[in-house]
Design a protein around this motif. Structure first.
Motif, mmCIF file in Angstrom:
data_model
loop_
_atom_site.group_PDB
_atom_site.id
_atom_site.type_symbol
_atom_site.label_atom_id
_atom_site.label_comp_id
_atom_site.label_asym_id
_atom_site.label_seq_id
_atom_site.Cartn_x
_atom_site.Cartn_y
_atom_site.Cartn_z
ATOM 1 N N MET A 1 1.271 -4.428 14.762
ATOM 2 C CA MET A 1 0.931 -5.460 13.897
ATOM 3 C C MET A 1 -0.515 -5.135 13.441
ATOM 4 O O MET A 1 -1.207 -6.121 12.891
ATOM 5 N N ALA A 2 -0.823 -3.997 13.054
ATOM 6 C CA ALA A 2 -2.001 -3.417 12.411
ATOM 7 C C ALA A 2 -2.314 -4.142 11.185
ATOM 8 O O ALA A 2 -1.444 -4.646 10.497
ATOM 9 N N LEU A 3 -3.390 -4.898 11.084
ATOM 10 C CA LEU A 3 -3.824 -5.519 9.994
ATOM 11 C C LEU A 3 -4.232 -4.661 8.754
ATOM 12 O O LEU A 3 -3.755 -5.088 7.708
ATOM 13 N N ALA B 1 9.072 -10.654 11.902
ATOM 14 C CA ALA B 1 7.876 -11.378 11.792
ATOM 15 C C ALA B 1 6.894 -10.207 11.409
ATOM 16 O O ALA B 1 6.681 -9.180 12.006
ATOM 17 N N GLY B 2 5.925 -10.702 10.315
ATOM 18 C CA GLY B 2 5.156 -9.792 9.919
ATOM 19 C C GLY B 2 5.434 -8.576 9.107
ATOM 20 O O GLY B 2 4.575 -7.638 8.955
ATOM 21 N N ARG B 3 6.657 -8.614 8.952
ATOM 22 C CA ARG B 3 7.316 -7.243 8.035
ATOM 23 C C ARG B 3 8.265 -7.834 7.331
ATOM 24 O O ARG B 3 9.094 -8.537 7.365
ATOM 25 N N PHE B 4 7.672 -7.543 5.886
ATOM 26 C CA PHE B 4 8.528 -8.041 4.667
ATOM 27 C C PHE B 4 8.744 -6.833 3.737
ATOM 28 O O PHE B 4 8.169 -5.622 4.021
HETATM 29 P P1 AMP Z 1 0.254 1.004 6.033
HETATM 30 O O1 AMP Z 1 -0.530 1.748 4.948
HETATM 31 O O2 AMP Z 1 1.792 1.491 6.100
HETATM 32 O O3 AMP Z 1 -0.399 1.064 7.509
HETATM 33 O O4 AMP Z 1 0.118 -0.300 5.596
HETATM 34 C C1 AMP Z 1 -1.214 -1.023 5.637
HETATM 35 C C2 AMP Z 1 -0.944 -2.289 5.733
HETATM 36 O O5 AMP Z 1 -0.015 -3.148 5.075
HETATM 37 C C3 AMP Z 1 -0.531 -2.653 7.595
HETATM 38 O O6 AMP Z 1 -1.581 -2.653 8.321
HETATM 39 C C4 AMP Z 1 -0.007 -3.936 7.212
HETATM 40 O O7 AMP Z 1 -0.863 -5.152 7.575
HETATM 41 C C5 AMP Z 1 0.573 -4.123 6.057
HETATM 42 N N1 AMP Z 1 1.992 -3.848 5.924
HETATM 43 C C6 AMP Z 1 2.822 -2.645 6.029
HETATM 44 N N2 AMP Z 1 3.952 -2.895 5.885
HETATM 45 C C7 AMP Z 1 4.447 -4.105 6.033
HETATM 46 C C8 AMP Z 1 5.430 -4.874 5.759
HETATM 47 N N3 AMP Z 1 6.703 -4.342 5.648
HETATM 48 N N4 AMP Z 1 5.329 -6.197 5.739
HETATM 49 C C9 AMP Z 1 4.062 -6.730 5.822
HETATM 50 N N5 AMP Z 1 3.013 -6.169 5.986
HETATM 51 C C10 AMP Z 1 3.026 -4.800 5.810
#
Ligand code: AMP
Length: 443
Positions: free
Chosen positions: A285-287, A125-128
């Motif tokens: 689940m950081a946005l 969930a929330g990770r794609f």
């Molecule tokens: P990051 O630079 O890795 O912190 O990514 C920035 C933002 O992208 C995160 O805060 C999430 O909202 C989103 N994000 C990162 N990886 C994923 C993922 N695998 N699936 C969905 N959203 C992601």
């Protein structure tokens, strides 16, 4: 469907998704918010290709990062070039900045970006593996007010769509501060090495800062007493951080000083931040997140250019909006249906349909169907306000029937007046809806 034929049906790749028509209006709300905020704060749009040289990400994001070590979709193309689907936006934006001579433009250069990125993450969930991000970047200016403005854009945008954002913030100083800090961290963990899981021990060797955002409970407990990077900041870096926080205080943006926040990418220095929803205690689940990356453009061969930016994951935003029951629009439905009876009427209706479109009235039809019953069923399903019916009698009289679908009352009007009459009635019912909704809200 038999097992055999099922096998032949192509399926969606793991971690990928289709964005279906019913979900598009909610996506549009987010996209519109991104464009509107970009316009208000003076960011210009930059689009970059989904494919880039792999070396771009290795040099910017860093060799010893999760993204480069495990998550990039990389391949060698027919021309023997090593390339990767972009796993993030900042590196591509930095490349474009150098390549298109943005350095010659008045500073700061403010750019925004919206598009899909690709990471071979473990889907959940929330990770794609393909997800959408939007990015805001301010290049060419080192002043802490830039960091504060970016956090302001991020915070206000997420608040404006109906969430309850909290800014998590830290400073990871400059390269020399980090070297001193890494030594202190290694010293702290040396006598505790045996308490660390094998994987974490390896991470400590390769990229000591990454231990700070470890998810393992036993490591998190040890981290509580570990030295904190803020105590290793140079005077300059410290002053910068204090100024950013002062701006946030002035703007009344709530933030949490989070000494464990390091962000997993090599290019960051000084201010790093993330935005979590209010109900998220761990940042799993950081946005979104971002920070300063003053050395990146130079690392990639450009002129030294201080810069900062952030990225937000759009699927995460939607997930949190749904969890919080924030009302999101569904698909826009037509208000008018056009029904015909007979071949000549079909032709005339197709033209009428086009006139309605030109007048900006969303309409629908099933002109390929013949039966009036089927057509009326379709109109009911769509819950339209009025149906225009062109039967044989109306064809002869050059009239048309207008049926109010709420009460079933039908009136005959001149065909020429069909569009203006519909317009008038829709305006009237919009006014009625508006006044009844204000009555409700003043009660
Ligand atoms: P990051 O630079 O890795 O912190 O990514 C920035 C933002 O992208 C995160 O805060 C999430 O909202 C989103 N994000 C990162 N990886 C994923 C993922 N695998 N699936 C969905 N959203 C992601």
């Amino acid at each position: 469907m038999s097992e055999k034929s099922r096998e032949k049906v192509p399926h969606l790749l793991r971690g990928m998704k289709d964005i279906l028509p019913v979900d598009q209006p909610a996506w549009d709300v987010l996209r519109r918010a991104v464009h509107a905020f970009a316009a208000s704060y003076g960011f210009s749009r930059l689009d970059t290709p989904v494919l880039e040289q792999t070396s771009l990400f290795v040099r910017s994001v860093g060799k010893n990062t999760d993204i480069v070590e495990k998550e990039m979709f990389s391949f060698v193309d027919q021309g023997n070039e090593q390339m990767s689907l972009r796993p993030e936006a900042t590196a591509s934006i930095a490349r474009a900045y150098i390549e298109h001579g943005f350095v010659n433009q008045p500073k700061p250069v403010k750019l925004y970006w919206i598009g899909p990125v690709f990471r071979h993450d473990r889907p959940q969930a929330g990770r794609f593996r393909q997800f959408w991000q939007f990015d805001f970047e301010t290049l060419g200016e080192a002043h802490p007010v830039v960091d504060a403005e970016l956090i302001l854009v991020l915070y206000s945008l997420i608040k404006s769509v109906g969430l309850d954002p909290v800014v998590q913030i830290n400073s990871i100083g400059d390269a020399s501060d980090r070297e001193r800090y890494k030594k202190a961290l290694l010293e702290y963990f040396r006598p505790r090495r045996n308490q660390l899981p094998e994987e974490v021990r390896k991470r400590l060797q390769r990229n000591p800062l990454r231990i700070l955002d470890a998810k393992e409970e036993e490591v998190r407990i040890l981290i509580q007493d570990a030295p904190q990077i803020v105590d290793f900041l140079s005077d300059e870096a410290n002053k910068h951080f204090v100024k950013v926080l002062e701006h946030l205080d002035d703007l009344e943006i709530p933030y949490v000083l989070n000494p464990r926040l390091v962000r997993g990418l090599d290019y960051y220095n000084r201010t790093v931040f993330e935005i979590w929803n209010g109900d998220d205690e761990t940042g799993q689940m950081a946005l979104g997140g971002g920070g300063r990356y003053d050395g990146l453009i130079e690392t990639l061969g450009g002129q030294a250019t201080p810069a900062a930016g952030f990225a937000v994951g759009m699927e995460r935003l939607l997930l949190k909006l749904r969890e919080a029951n924030v009302p999101l629009p569904g698909p826009e439905t037509p208000r008018i249906f056009v029904a015909q009876l007979g071949e000549a009427s079909r032709k005339k209706c197709l033209k009428l349909f086009e006139q309605l479109r030109r007048a900006g009235i969303p309409a629908s039809h099933t002109l390929a169907k013949d039966g009036i019953k089927q057509q009326m069923e379709a109109a009911n399903r769509l819950k339209v306000k009025y149906t225009l019916i062109l039967g044989q009698k109306e064809m002869i009289d050059n009239t048309i029937l207008i049926r109010d679908m709420d009460n079933g009352i039908q009136e005959t009007i001149s065909f020429e007046k069909a569009v203006s009459e519909i317009q008038k009635r829709l305006e009237r019912s919009a006014l009625r809806e508006k006044s009844s909704s204000t009555e409700v809200s003043t009660d």
